[in-house]
Each structure stands twice: as C-alpha cells, then as structure tokens.
Write a protein that holds these residues in place. Structure first.
Motif, mmCIF file in Angstrom:
data_model
loop_
_atom_site.group_PDB
_atom_site.id
_atom_site.type_symbol
_atom_site.label_atom_id
_atom_site.label_comp_id
_atom_site.label_asym_id
_atom_site.label_seq_id
_atom_site.Cartn_x
_atom_site.Cartn_y
_atom_site.Cartn_z
ATOM 1 N N ALA A 67 0.754 -1.264 0.063
ATOM 2 C CA ALA A 67 -0.092 0.060 -0.076
ATOM 3 C C ALA A 67 0.896 1.215 -0.137
ATOM 4 N N ASP A 68 1.844 1.304 0.837
ATOM 5 C CA ASP A 68 2.892 2.482 0.840
ATOM 6 C C ASP A 68 3.562 2.500 -0.606
ATOM 7 N N TRP A 69 4.048 1.393 -1.288
ATOM 8 C CA TRP A 69 4.354 1.527 -2.453
ATOM 9 C C TRP A 69 3.320 2.329 -3.520
ATOM 10 N N PHE A 70 2.311 1.953 -3.478
ATOM 11 C CA PHE A 70 1.295 2.422 -4.461
ATOM 12 C C PHE A 70 1.086 3.926 -4.080
ATOM 13 N N ARG A 71 1.197 4.428 -2.927
ATOM 14 C CA ARG A 71 1.085 5.819 -2.683
ATOM 15 C C ARG A 71 2.381 6.519 -2.866
ATOM 16 N N THR A 72 3.302 6.064 -2.976
ATOM 17 C CA THR A 72 4.524 6.592 -3.129
ATOM 18 C C THR A 72 5.034 6.754 -4.524
ATOM 19 N N ALA A 73 4.563 5.706 -5.351
ATOM 20 C CA ALA A 73 4.733 5.657 -6.827
ATOM 21 C C ALA A 73 3.763 6.519 -7.565
ATOM 22 N N ALA A 74 2.397 6.784 -6.886
ATOM 23 C CA ALA A 74 1.493 7.777 -7.666
ATOM 24 C C ALA A 74 1.714 9.037 -7.178
ATOM 25 N N ASP A 75 2.512 9.306 -6.215
ATOM 26 C CA ASP A 75 2.832 10.681 -5.899
ATOM 27 C C ASP A 75 3.743 11.499 -6.593
ATOM 28 N N SER A 76 3.614 11.612 -7.963
ATOM 29 C CA SER A 76 4.616 11.880 -8.985
ATOM 30 C C SER A 76 4.571 13.219 -9.616
ATOM 31 N N ALA A 281 -21.726 18.363 -14.747
ATOM 32 C CA ALA A 281 -20.995 18.039 -13.455
ATOM 33 C C ALA A 281 -19.559 17.942 -13.545
ATOM 34 N N LEU A 282 -18.650 18.238 -12.734
ATOM 35 C CA LEU A 282 -17.412 18.073 -12.469
ATOM 36 C C LEU A 282 -17.074 16.835 -11.683
ATOM 37 N N GLU A 283 -16.495 16.112 -12.051
ATOM 38 C CA GLU A 283 -16.084 14.827 -11.296
ATOM 39 C C GLU A 283 -14.795 15.160 -10.483
ATOM 40 N N VAL A 284 -14.769 16.097 -9.548
ATOM 41 C CA VAL A 284 -13.343 16.315 -8.933
ATOM 42 C C VAL A 284 -12.901 15.249 -7.928
ATOM 43 N N SER A 285 -11.458 14.968 -7.788
ATOM 44 C CA SER A 285 -11.016 14.138 -7.013
ATOM 45 C C SER A 285 -9.698 14.901 -6.490
ATOM 46 N N PRO A 286 -9.810 15.542 -5.499
ATOM 47 C CA PRO A 286 -8.854 16.441 -4.869
ATOM 48 C C PRO A 286 -7.242 15.835 -4.626
ATOM 49 N N THR A 287 -7.412 14.588 -4.007
ATOM 50 C CA THR A 287 -6.101 14.158 -3.739
ATOM 51 C C THR A 287 -5.366 13.427 -4.817
ATOM 52 N N SER A 288 -6.192 13.049 -5.775
ATOM 53 C CA SER A 288 -5.521 12.226 -7.251
ATOM 54 C C SER A 288 -5.179 13.643 -7.966
ATOM 55 N N ASN A 289 -5.849 14.573 -8.097
ATOM 56 C CA ASN A 289 -5.398 15.819 -8.832
ATOM 57 C C ASN A 289 -4.232 16.373 -8.353
ATOM 58 N N ASN A 323 -8.718 7.090 -7.496
ATOM 59 C CA ASN A 323 -8.386 5.626 -7.322
ATOM 60 C C ASN A 323 -8.191 5.716 -5.799
ATOM 61 N N ARG A 324 -8.594 4.910 -5.171
ATOM 62 C CA ARG A 324 -8.418 4.804 -3.560
ATOM 63 C C ARG A 324 -7.276 4.427 -3.240
ATOM 64 N N LEU A 325 -6.793 3.238 -3.940
ATOM 65 C CA LEU A 325 -5.454 2.653 -3.475
ATOM 66 C C LEU A 325 -4.210 3.720 -3.771
ATOM 67 N N MET A 326 -4.259 4.048 -4.864
ATOM 68 C CA MET A 326 -3.141 4.996 -5.401
ATOM 69 C C MET A 326 -3.060 6.151 -4.471
ATOM 70 N N SER A 327 -4.304 6.928 -4.078
ATOM 71 C CA SER A 327 -4.282 8.201 -3.367
ATOM 72 C C SER A 327 -4.519 7.974 -1.979
ATOM 73 N N GLY A 328 -4.539 6.707 -1.375
ATOM 74 C CA GLY A 328 -4.724 6.424 0.071
ATOM 75 C C GLY A 328 -5.943 7.251 0.514
ATOM 76 N N THR A 329 -7.016 6.950 0.024
ATOM 77 C CA THR A 329 -8.225 7.559 0.459
ATOM 78 C C THR A 329 -9.545 6.905 0.256
ATOM 79 N N THR A 330 -10.440 7.688 0.870
ATOM 80 C CA THR A 330 -11.931 7.161 0.587
ATOM 81 C C THR A 330 -12.663 8.491 0.260
ATOM 82 N N LEU A 331 -14.098 8.188 -0.328
ATOM 83 C CA LEU A 331 -14.744 9.461 -0.437
ATOM 84 C C LEU A 331 -15.013 10.546 1.103
#
Length: 381
Positions: A67-76, A281-289, A323-331
């Motif tokens: 899980a840590d790897w996904f979040r670090t790799a996605a935080d690019s 509608a704008l489907e905004v995903s703050p952490t992913s953005n 992407n909840r896994l990559m962003s380490g998040t929930t709604l």
C-alpha cells in the motif's frame, strides 16, 4: 504534497473522519460516488493473495508495504507516471473469478464508507491478457457487484451500483466498447467513458464510438481537463457530447479576474459559461488531482486546488476518489480534506452530495429518490 494533517487510508481498512466542531462522522453520511476506478481500488491484501496464487511478483510481498509503494509511486506530479502503477493491479485482474472477487470487495468498501450509490468505471479491454473476452469480463464484474450488494445487505445496509465502461483513448477499441456498453445497459452498465493519456488523444479520435452511443441514447462522461487544458474539455463536450466531465479542473483556465480592485469579480469564457449554465457536473478528485499535477500551474498544495473557486461560482462540483488505493483515500476522507482546507460546513457537504445525486446516470425519478434519502439523512445528522 498538501501538508495535510489527515492520515491516508487503505482499501478494506476502516477509517473515521468527524466534521469539525460536531459529532457528525462523515462515514455515517449517505454519499454518492461518481468517479472511482475498479483497478484503482483493489485491496492490497487481495493483490498479495491473488499474486501469490498466480505466481506473480510484486513491488512488496505484504499488504502494508505494498500500500505504501502504491501511494509513493503515484505521488509523482505526472499523470503518465501515476498511470504506470496500474500495471500491478491489472496483473491480478485477468480472470473472471478474480474480477468478480475484486468487484464484490469494491462494493463492500464503498458501502462501509457510507456510499449509497456508486458508479464503478473500468476498461474491459485491459482485462483480456489471459484470453477473457470483454463481454465475459463485463459479466464477471457484474456478478461481483451483485455479490457485493448481497453481502452489504446482510448487515442491514443498501447500496446501488452501476458500471461505467471505459475505452482507452490511445487505443482503437472505442466502437467495440461503446457497443459493449449498449449491449449491457439492461444488466448493470449505466454509461460510457474514455480514459488514459489525455494530451494528444482528443475525444475526436473516438468519433465512431460517440456516433454509436448517440444512436442508442447512451450517456457518457469523459476524462477531460485533468492532464490537458481547455481544448480537451471543449472536445469532450462538442465531439463526445459529454454529460459530465471527469475531473475538469482545468476549466479554471477559462475563469479570469475581471477587476483588480475586487478579487471576487470574474469574467468567464464561453466554455466555462456553457458548463456552468448547463450544470455539467465536474467529477473532481482532490487528492488524485494533487498527485497528478492537474492544477500545478496554480500551486502545489491542496489550498491551491480550484475546487473552491468553482464551487463558489456555482459550478456543479462533485467530490470523488478516482483511485482509492493509489491516493490512500476514501470518499469520506476526500470530503474531510476539503473541509480542513476550505472550511466547509455540513451544508456544503450536502451540496456536494446533491450535485452528485442529481448528476447520476439514473432515471429522473430515481435521482429524486436518491436526493430525498440524502436530504433526510443530513437533516437528522
């Protein structure tokens, strides 16, 4: 990153977020999720187990480090690099049993977060590496969704889920996926999307797919305004006839300060006016953005996200996870992030949920029922 105080979360692990100065737990509020990718919300424990069964290697052998790897790799700060993490999740999503299991767990995780209506988007063409047909892939995901709904019901909760089928904009399978969506519209599919690298792959490349969807009156949402600018948004609306925009944050490029003596006075380009006045509608995903650099030209913290500007101007903004896994998040966490950064109240959170409910790809009477359920629950909160 955003220097937020909120910890990240992991799919399949319970979390709890409370509205400031209240005892209202955000997870307990009914929510609508419009933009959540199936291959971006797999439980790390499931990835480890399925990879072991399939003899696949992973960047980490246990769930926590993975899980840590996904979040670090996605935080690019790059959408292209962010998308590369999906090679890992997709590697365990190539058989019908695996797809069904992952879809069922996906539904359970949404329900645990208080989601009462969700649209799961995914690209069938990415799940054929072991010979599975795109038609059988859709059936497998639907089977998993139905099992997940049944599992949720045993705990006394209800959730409704629809599939959004994505065509990858860099490939040439748009028409086939459009035909697939129409073929399954009576068995779980509620709409169509195009995803993948945005820059250089305009909606016009899939003209035949959109023409087919037009013939069959199939709704669509289109990723636009995430990794490309206003031309991409315009193409999604004019070439794709999109009813919603996936992310759409670069629409802020079409909003300008009108007077130096009044920072609240703005002037909008025609494109922004079109989106505003038609309640697209704008489907905004703050952490992913933040992770993908979608609003990098405005700044590199969550406070620089144009979400608040768009909301205050009356745009139909919705809150999503991407992407909840990559962003380490929930709604619930995404809502909590916005509350922390912009000081939103429970009334604002209600606005976001009503925007999402009214923009769902459901019949009008069912959208109104959803709206009533949400209003009643918020009034009791």
């Amino acid at each position: 990153m955003s220097r937020l105080t909120l910890p990240q979360t992991t799919p399949g692990v319970a979390s709890r977020h409370v509205m400031p100065h209240t005892d209202v737990v955000i997870e307990s509020l009914p929510k609508v999720s419009l933009h959540d990718h199936l291959d971006g919300g797999v439980r790390p424990t499931t990835i480890v187990e399925l990879a072991r069964e399939g003899g696949l290697s992973l960047p980490a052998d246990t769930a926590g480090p993975l899980a840590d790897w996904f979040r670090t790799a996605a935080d690019s700060g790059s959408l292209v690099s962010y998308l590369e993490t999906f090679a890992v999740t997709l590697s365990v999503m190539q058989t019908a049993p695996n797809l069904s299991r992952i879809a069922a767990e996906f539904v359970e995780d949404l329900a645990a977060d208080g989601v009462i209506y969700g649209e799961i988007r995914w690209a069938p063409e990415l799940h054929t590496q072991k010979g599975l047909s795109i038609d059988d892939a859709v059936r497998a995901v639907q089977s998993g969704i139905e099992q997940g709904i049944a599992n949720v019901a045993t705990s006394g909760r209800t959730i409704r889920i629809g599939q959004l089928l994505c065509a990858m904009r860099q490939n040439d399978n748009g028409l086939a996926v459009a035909q697939l969506a129409v073929a399954h519209r009576e068995s779980g599919v509620v709409g169509f999307d195009i995803a993948g690298p945005e820059a250089g792959f305009p909606a016009s490349r899939l003209a035949d797919a959109f023409a087919y969807l037009d013939e069959h009156w199939m709704p669509r949402t289109i990723h636009a305004g995430e990794a490309d600018g206003l031309d991409s948004i315009a193409g999604a609306l004019s070439d794709g006839r999109a009813l919603r925009l996936g992310h759409g944050v670069r629409l802020a490029d079409a909003i300008h300060h009108a007077r130096d003596d009044d920072p609240r006075a703005v002037r909008m380009d025609r494109l922004a006016e079109w989106v505003l006045n038609r309640k697209i509608a704008l489907e905004v995903s703050p952490t992913s953005n933040l992770q993908t650099g979608a609003f990098a030209e405005y700044g590199d913290t969550m406070a620089d996200h144009p979400f608040d500007i768009l909301y205050r101007l009356g745009f139909t903004v919705t809150v999503n996870t991407d992407n909840r896994l990559m962003s380490g998040t929930t709604l619930s966490r995404e809502i909590a992030v916005l509350v922390e950064v912009f000081g939103y109240t429970l009334d604002d959170v209600l606005d976001f949920q009503l925007n999402a409910a009214q923009s769902a790809f459901l019949p009008a009477d069912e959208r109104e029922t959803l709206v009533s359920l949400i209003i009643d629950a918020f009034e009791r909160a």
